[in-house]
Design a protein around this motif. Structure first.
Motif, PDB file in Angstrom:
ATOM      1  N   SER A  85       0.844  -1.185   0.000  1.00  0.00           N
ATOM      2  CA  SER A  85       0.000   0.000   0.000  1.00  0.00           C
ATOM      3  C   SER A  85       0.886   1.244   0.000  1.00  0.00           C
ATOM      4  CB  SER A  85      -0.939   0.008   1.214  1.00  0.00           C
ATOM      5  OG  SER A  85      -0.194  -0.003   2.418  1.00  0.00           O
TER       6      SER A  85
ATOM      7  N   GLN B 293      -0.484   9.130  -9.224  1.00  0.00           N
ATOM      8  CA  GLN B 293      -1.912   8.845  -9.330  1.00  0.00           C
ATOM      9  C   GLN B 293      -2.166   7.637 -10.211  1.00  0.00           C
ATOM     10  OE1 GLN B 293      -4.296  10.140  -7.518  1.00  0.00           O
ATOM     11  NE2 GLN B 293      -5.757   8.742  -8.489  1.00  0.00           N
TER      12      GLN B 293
ATOM     13  N   LYS C 189      -1.518   4.529  -8.220  1.00  0.00           N
ATOM     14  CA  LYS C 189      -2.634   4.274  -7.307  1.00  0.00           C
ATOM     15  C   LYS C 189      -3.832   3.705  -8.062  1.00  0.00           C
ATOM     16  CE  LYS C 189      -1.510   7.865  -3.894  1.00  0.00           C
ATOM     17  NZ  LYS C 189      -1.958   9.143  -3.277  1.00  0.00           N
ATOM     18  N   LEU C 190      -4.063   4.203  -9.262  1.00  0.00           N
ATOM     19  CA  LEU C 190      -5.182   3.730 -10.070  1.00  0.00           C
ATOM     20  C   LEU C 190      -4.982   2.274 -10.474  1.00  0.00           C
ATOM     21  CD1 LEU C 190      -7.838   4.638 -11.345  1.00  0.00           C
ATOM     22  CD2 LEU C 190      -6.547   5.327 -13.377  1.00  0.00           C
TER      23      LEU C 190
ATOM     24  N   GLN D 127      -3.475   0.022  -8.762  1.00  0.00           N
ATOM     25  CA  GLN D 127      -3.794  -0.770  -7.579  1.00  0.00           C
ATOM     26  C   GLN D 127      -5.303  -0.857  -7.356  1.00  0.00           C
ATOM     27  OE1 GLN D 127      -2.120   0.682  -3.899  1.00  0.00           O
ATOM     28  NE2 GLN D 127      -2.389  -1.284  -2.882  1.00  0.00           N
ATOM     29  N   GLN D 128      -6.010   0.259  -7.467  1.00  0.00           N
ATOM     30  CA  GLN D 128      -7.461   0.261  -7.268  1.00  0.00           C
ATOM     31  C   GLN D 128      -8.163  -0.632  -8.290  1.00  0.00           C
ATOM     32  OE1 GLN D 128      -8.458   4.415  -7.507  1.00  0.00           O
ATOM     33  NE2 GLN D 128      -7.300   4.943  -5.665  1.00  0.00           N
ATOM     34  N   GLU D 129      -7.730  -0.540  -9.529  1.00  0.00           N
ATOM     35  CA  GLU D 129      -8.340  -1.354 -10.587  1.00  0.00           C
ATOM     36  C   GLU D 129      -8.093  -2.839 -10.351  1.00  0.00           C
ATOM     37  OE1 GLU D 129      -6.765   0.146 -14.208  1.00  0.00           O
ATOM     38  OE2 GLU D 129      -7.939   2.003 -14.152  1.00  0.00           O
TER      39      GLU D 129
ATOM     40  N   GLU E  96      -7.849  -4.399  -7.504  1.00  0.00           N
ATOM     41  CA  GLU E  96      -8.765  -4.894  -6.473  1.00  0.00           C
ATOM     42  C   GLU E  96     -10.133  -5.216  -7.069  1.00  0.00           C
ATOM     43  OE1 GLU E  96     -10.864  -3.313  -2.365  1.00  0.00           O
ATOM     44  OE2 GLU E  96      -8.816  -2.694  -2.818  1.00  0.00           O
ATOM     45  N   GLU E  97     -10.655  -4.321  -7.880  1.00  0.00           N
ATOM     46  CA  GLU E  97     -11.945  -4.563  -8.511  1.00  0.00           C
ATOM     47  C   GLU E  97     -11.867  -5.725  -9.494  1.00  0.00           C
ATOM     48  OE1 GLU E  97     -15.884  -4.396  -9.650  1.00  0.00           O
ATOM     49  OE2 GLU E  97     -14.847  -3.626  -7.877  1.00  0.00           O
TER      50      GLU E  97
ATOM     51  N   ALA F  68      -3.705  -6.855  -5.222  1.00  0.00           N
ATOM     52  CA  ALA F  68      -4.136  -5.761  -4.354  1.00  0.00           C
ATOM     53  C   ALA F  68      -5.070  -6.274  -3.261  1.00  0.00           C
ATOM     54  CB  ALA F  68      -4.830  -4.684  -5.176  1.00  0.00           C
ATOM     55  N   ARG F  69      -5.928  -7.258  -3.603  1.00  0.00           N
ATOM     56  CA  ARG F  69      -6.866  -7.843  -2.644  1.00  0.00           C
ATOM     57  C   ARG F  69      -7.555  -9.036  -3.286  1.00  0.00           C
ATOM     58  NH1 ARG F  69     -11.967  -4.800   0.349  1.00  0.00           N
ATOM     59  NH2 ARG F  69     -12.222  -6.298   2.041  1.00  0.00           N
TER      60      ARG F  69
END
Length: 366
Positions: A19, A144, A147-148, A150-152, A154-155, A186-187
């Motif tokens: 993270s 940014q 970070k994007l 990583q967020q993508e 997870e989804e 990421a998850r």
């Protein structure tokens, strides 16, 4: 690099692979699991390179995410020294490419590494050419974009899990090899994602985890994270897979992958090919779970996938104890390639793909 020992932290914290916190990349050192939960605070690009190379972070998606943040760390301290902002941006773009080239040498097989680096390169190049984007904004956009990514991821992993779960039934046994769980992404993970979702829905899936020689990612990581999550998991040695299949204890196999070729050949942790052959011999479906970023349509077949070879001590003296004679010759490929003919289906965030992979994989990118 600083270290944060969180051995007493909550289960959810222990399962976060990496993270971005307080301007450093906080990364779980997976070489120490399951005995020690230790987070490293990485603030320099060379520390990220080392973490990837030494498998402190591993799993194709997590490697890509780490590399994306690594590029930012490599250029974070770059300063604008020219009066012309466009020249500063061009210099920053050059530094981004140099940082990406450096990180690309950390490991050769996982295509997500190169995909993530190319995405950061593209973001920087776009901003460098945009007269409306300032130098400072360009630098901020690099972070940014990481970070994007990583967020993508997870989804993406959740969607993979939802699609994979449609192939499973309550009470069935499923075998997995290596670790393609929350520790590798990421998850949720890719191959392990359906197990987490099944538990949330009250389904009981009995997971058999191969120990995964020689570094024992199945024993140290998969068994650890599933046990911590309260999922029914049984650890077996790699050479027991055929036996549990023959006894009817396994009704499906699901694994992750580090690269999928255009024809559906898959590169994954060494031993995956043996599991696939055994599954076919026993009439058991063999599923591969991965994000679109792992599919490499520019690689025609598995023959063109570079296979990393690692230090002989992983076999002769793993975990500090010698188990082979001094001077013995060692062959230690980290991955093998499973031919598409053994792959029942490839599960992505866009759905389940079945043969012909040459025809159907490109449709995912339409």
């Amino acid at each position: 690099m600083t270290k944060t020992n969180t051995a007493s932290s909550s289960i959810s914290s222990a399962l976060v692979s990496l993270s971005w916190k307080e301007n450093v990349l906080q990364l779980l050192d997976q070489t120490l699991l399951p005995e020690t939960v230790l987070y490293l605070d990485l603030s320099r690009i060379n520390e990220v390179w080392e973490a990837i190379s030494q498998m402190k972070v591993r799993g194709a998606p997590a490697i890509g995410i780490a590399a994306a943040f690594g590029v930012y760390l490599g250029v974070r301290d770059h300063e604008a020294v020219k009066e012309d902002d466009s020249e500063n941006k061009r210099e920053l773009d050059k530094q981004v490419n140099e940082a990406a080239d450096y990180l690309a040498t950390s490991r050769p097989t996982a295509v997500n590494l190169f995909w993530a680096l190319d995405r950061i390169r593209a973001r920087a190049a776009k901003d460098a050419d945009d007269p409306q984007t300032t130098y400072e904004a360009m630098k901020a956009n690099i972070l940014q974009e990481a970070k994007l990514i990583q967020q993508e991821d997870e989804e993406t992993c959740r969607l993979i899990g939802e699609h994979a779960l449609t192939l499973m039934q309550d009470g069935m046994g499923v075998l997995t090899h290596c670790n393609a769980g929350g520790l590798a992404t990421a998850r949720y993970g890719t191959a392990l994602a359906p197990f987490y979702l099944a538990k949330d829905q009250g389904m009981n899936i009995k997971v058999f985890a191969d120990e995964t020689r020689p570094v024992l990612q199945g024993a140290r990581l998969t068994a650890f994270e599933l046990q911590q999550a309260g999922i029914d998991v049984t650890l077996i040695c790699d050479n027991m897979a055929g036996y549990v299949m023959s006894k009817g204890m396994v009704q499906a196999v699901i694994v992750g992958t580090d690269r999928v070729a255009a024809n559906g050949d898959v590169a994954n942790k060494i031993g995956t090919y043996s599991v696939a052959v055994l599954a076919k011999a026993h009439g058991i479906p063999f599923y591969v779970a991965c994000p679109l970023s792992t599919i490499d349509l520019n690689t025609p077949t598995g023959e063109q996938i570079p296979i990393e070879e690692r230090d002989e001590q992983e076999i002769t003296a793993a975990f500090g104890k010698r188990t082979a004679p001094e001077g013995i010759q060692v062959f230690n490929p980290a991955f093998d390639v499973t031919s598409h003919e053994y792959v029942t289906a490839i599960i992505t965030e866009k759905g389940i793909v079945r043969p012909s992979y040459l025809e159907n994989l490109p449709k995912l990118f339409d």
